[in-house]
Design a protein around this motif. Structure first.
Motif, PDB file in Angstrom:
ATOM      1  N   ASN A  59       0.864  -1.197   0.000  1.00  0.00           N
ATOM      2  CA  ASN A  59       0.000   0.000   0.000  1.00  0.00           C
ATOM      3  C   ASN A  59       0.895   1.240   0.000  1.00  0.00           C
ATOM      4  N   GLY A  60       0.277   2.403  -0.086  1.00  0.00           N
ATOM      5  CA  GLY A  60       1.034   3.648  -0.178  1.00  0.00           C
ATOM      6  C   GLY A  60       1.751   4.011   1.117  1.00  0.00           C
ATOM      7  N   THR A  61       1.144   3.664   2.247  1.00  0.00           N
ATOM      8  CA  THR A  61       1.767   3.958   3.542  1.00  0.00           C
ATOM      9  C   THR A  61       3.051   3.148   3.693  1.00  0.00           C
ATOM     10  N   SER A  85      -2.489  17.102   4.907  1.00  0.00           N
ATOM     11  CA  SER A  85      -2.395  15.894   4.086  1.00  0.00           C
ATOM     12  C   SER A  85      -3.208  14.818   4.773  1.00  0.00           C
ATOM     13  N   PHE A  86      -3.185  13.634   4.180  1.00  0.00           N
ATOM     14  CA  PHE A  86      -3.691  12.458   4.866  1.00  0.00           C
ATOM     15  C   PHE A  86      -2.602  12.040   5.862  1.00  0.00           C
ATOM     16  N   ALA A  88      -1.038   9.482   6.609  1.00  0.00           N
ATOM     17  CA  ALA A  88       0.029   8.551   6.225  1.00  0.00           C
ATOM     18  C   ALA A  88       1.354   9.247   5.911  1.00  0.00           C
ATOM     19  N   SER A  89       1.273  10.461   5.348  1.00  0.00           N
ATOM     20  CA  SER A  89       2.506  11.190   5.001  1.00  0.00           C
ATOM     21  C   SER A  89       3.379  11.384   6.232  1.00  0.00           C
ATOM     22  N   VAL A 131       4.074  16.526  -0.578  1.00  0.00           N
ATOM     23  CA  VAL A 131       2.865  15.797  -0.978  1.00  0.00           C
ATOM     24  C   VAL A 131       2.258  16.500  -2.190  1.00  0.00           C
ATOM     25  N   ASP A 157       5.513  12.135  -1.890  1.00  0.00           N
ATOM     26  CA  ASP A 157       4.265  11.419  -1.631  1.00  0.00           C
ATOM     27  C   ASP A 157       3.329  11.744  -2.792  1.00  0.00           C
ATOM     28  N   ALA A 159       0.763   9.857  -3.727  1.00  0.00           N
ATOM     29  CA  ALA A 159      -0.441   9.014  -3.597  1.00  0.00           C
ATOM     30  C   ALA A 159      -1.632   9.611  -4.342  1.00  0.00           C
ATOM     31  N   GLN A 160      -1.708  10.941  -4.382  1.00  0.00           N
ATOM     32  CA  GLN A 160      -2.844  11.591  -5.046  1.00  0.00           C
ATOM     33  C   GLN A 160      -2.433  12.178  -6.395  1.00  0.00           C
ATOM     34  N   SER A 181       0.083   5.375  -4.132  1.00  0.00           N
ATOM     35  CA  SER A 181      -0.947   4.526  -3.548  1.00  0.00           C
ATOM     36  C   SER A 181      -1.924   4.143  -4.641  1.00  0.00           C
ATOM     37  N   LYS A 186      -8.076   6.107  -5.481  1.00  0.00           N
ATOM     38  CA  LYS A 186      -7.052   6.994  -6.055  1.00  0.00           C
ATOM     39  C   LYS A 186      -7.201   7.034  -7.583  1.00  0.00           C
ATOM     40  N   ALA A 194      -2.863  -1.514  -2.458  1.00  0.00           N
ATOM     41  CA  ALA A 194      -1.632  -1.682  -3.242  1.00  0.00           C
ATOM     42  C   ALA A 194      -0.920  -0.336  -3.302  1.00  0.00           C
ATOM     43  N   TYR A 313      -8.806  18.061   4.367  1.00  0.00           N
ATOM     44  CA  TYR A 313      -9.164  17.174   5.456  1.00  0.00           C
ATOM     45  C   TYR A 313      -9.710  18.038   6.589  1.00  0.00           C
TER      46      TYR A 313
HETATM   47  C1  LIG Z   1      -3.879   7.576   0.226  1.00  0.00           C
HETATM   48  C2  LIG Z   1      -2.718   8.328   0.705  1.00  0.00           C
HETATM   49  C3  LIG Z   1      -1.625   7.719   1.321  1.00  0.00           C
HETATM   50  C4  LIG Z   1      -1.618   6.288   1.774  1.00  0.00           C
HETATM   51  O1  LIG Z   1      -1.910   5.335   0.841  1.00  0.00           O
HETATM   52  P1  LIG Z   1      -2.513   3.920   1.281  1.00  0.00           P
HETATM   53  O2  LIG Z   1      -2.379   3.120   0.036  1.00  0.00           O
HETATM   54  O3  LIG Z   1      -3.924   4.152   1.677  1.00  0.00           O
HETATM   55  O4  LIG Z   1      -1.693   3.389   2.389  1.00  0.00           O
HETATM   56  C5  LIG Z   1      -0.518   8.480   1.618  1.00  0.00           C
HETATM   57  N1  LIG Z   1      -0.486   9.790   1.382  1.00  0.00           N
HETATM   58  C6  LIG Z   1      -1.533  10.429   0.811  1.00  0.00           C
HETATM   59  C7  LIG Z   1      -1.420  11.897   0.560  1.00  0.00           C
HETATM   60  C8  LIG Z   1      -2.686   9.728   0.480  1.00  0.00           C
HETATM   61  O5  LIG Z   1      -3.717  10.377  -0.064  1.00  0.00           O
END
Ligand SMILES: *Cc1c(COP(=O)(O)O)cnc(C)c1O
Length: 371
Positions: A59-61, A85-86, A88-89, A131, A157, A159-160, A181, A186, A194, A313
């Motif tokens: 996954n992205g995290t 951000s989300f 996870a960053s 990000v 990052d 992910a988006q 991510s 996404k 994934a 957020y």
């Molecule tokens: C979705 C997201 C993540 C984490 O991705 P996962 O696949 O859900 O673990 C990390 N950073 C940002 C900015 C995200 O939007």
């Protein structure tokens, strides 16, 4: 009319035969973990981003965590990331053993502000995690300049931000590592969890690849302790089918954004998303900004008209209970804090029809006309 915030099923129906066949092949060949479908997706993805190496992970995290661990981030190291951000960053920094240092965001792009990054650098700073928020690329020119000046690592990052570009280079082409991510919602979504790590550095990539697979060099020969974060065969197969469509889907998102821009631009009460100079925005989200006392009312009004919206957020990361230990006070991140109360995301996805976009825009206008 009902307008969902996101409708994944529409996209599935448009590629159903290919997806069903690909999933069947994974099952028929027992290619459940990594395997030929993941290998093949990694190659295609590297080519599409114009980068040397891609590793599919859980996954992205995990991707962020693996990147930071590979760079040696640990106790005593400070890593700067976005206050908006989300989680996870920031979470990945703590998971690696480092200390999270937040930087405020730019008032127009909403991405991490290079000037704020600069003000947060200390002798302990080791890395920056910019990000590409909402699909808008962070200002990678300024960020790489800061990183070079202070010899810092950069982990994007993305992910988006898959396929977002800054001054003609796709994100993934800047940092030591870039993390994607493929969470189903996404822009390039798998059918489960994934993610991927991207790098142009042979040595760093080889190490990250081992770390993500128990530090192994052979089935039972382990050079160091790592983790288990490998992409599933089914996710690899689904992503391989989807990737060739991503350019067109991204254009679809940009068309939706352009139509919203056109239909909402004369409204004095809202601030629309922007595409800053040099940026190619992939519109993972389409957040509009309005007076904070009106946000809940607008969302309620749109909901009553069948339109789903979201907030990305609602709490800036430094204000989350999870980060109280850092001791930040209200006002430490004025932009991130203000925007967390003012932004509301309108529905955006490639399959959204012109009629639906027009309906959403009409209802937003109606809300303000009624006031
Ligand atoms: C979705 C997201 C993540 C984490 O991705 P996962 O696949 O859900 O673990 C990390 N950073 C940002 C900015 C995200 O939007």
């Amino acid at each position: 009319m009902e307008v969902n915030f996101l409708d994944l099923h529409k996209q599935y129906l448009s590629i159903k035969n290919e997806i069903d066949e690909a999933v069947k092949q994974v099952i028929d060949t027992n290619a459940f973990i990594r395997g030929p479908f993941v290998d093949s997706f990694e190659k295609d993805f590297a080519k599409s981003l114009n980068v040397k190496h891609v590793l599919g992970v859980g996954n992205g995290t995990d991707a962020l965590f693996i990147a930071l661990k590979t760079l040696g981030i640990g106790p005593g190291d400070e890593v700067i990331t976005a206050a908006n951000s989300f989680i996870a960053s920031a979470e990945a920094i703590t998971m690696a053993g480092g200390k999270v240092v937040f930087a405020d965001c730019h008032p127009q792009s909403y991405c991490i502000d290079p000037e704020s990054i600069r003000s947060k650098i200390t002798a302990k700073t080791k890395a920056i995690v910019p990000v590409h928020l909402y699909g808008h690329p962070a200002d990678m020119e300024a960020i790489m300049e800061i990183a070079n000046q202070y010899s810092l690592y950069v982990v994007e990052d993305a992910a988006q931000g898959v396929f977002a570009e800054f001054k003609g280079t796709k994100v993934g082409g800047f940092g030591h590592f870039t993390c994607f991510s493929f969470y189903p919602g996404k822009n390039l979504g798998a059918y489960g969890d994934a993610g991927a790590i991207v790098s142009n550095n042979d040595e760093l990539f080889a190490k990250a690849k081992m770390f993500a697979n128990h530090g192994r060099i052979d089935k039972y020969d382990h050079e160091f302790e790592g983790i288990n974060s490998r992409m599933d065969g089914i996710q690899g197969a689904v992503l391989k089918v989807k990737l060739p469509h991503l350019r067109q889907w991204t254009e679809g998102r940009r068309k939706v954004a352009a139509l919203y821009n056109e239909l909402l631009s004369t409204l004095q009460d809202i601030i629309l998303p922007t595409e800053q100079e040099g940026a190619y925005h992939v519109y993972h989200l389409y957040p509009i900004r309005l007076k904070e006392n009106l946000r809940d009312e607008l969302m309620k009004f749109l909901h009553s008209k069948g339109i789903e919206t979201g907030v990305h957020y609602p709490i800036a990361l430094p204000s989350l209970k999870a980060y109280h230990y850092l001791g930040h006070k209200p006002g430490d991140f004025p932009n991130a804090e203000k925007f967390s109360k003012q932004l509301v995301s309108l529905p955006i996805f490639p399959e959204l029809t012109e009629a639906e976009v027009k309906y959403v825009a009409e209802k937003v206008r109606e809300f303000f006309a009624l006031r």
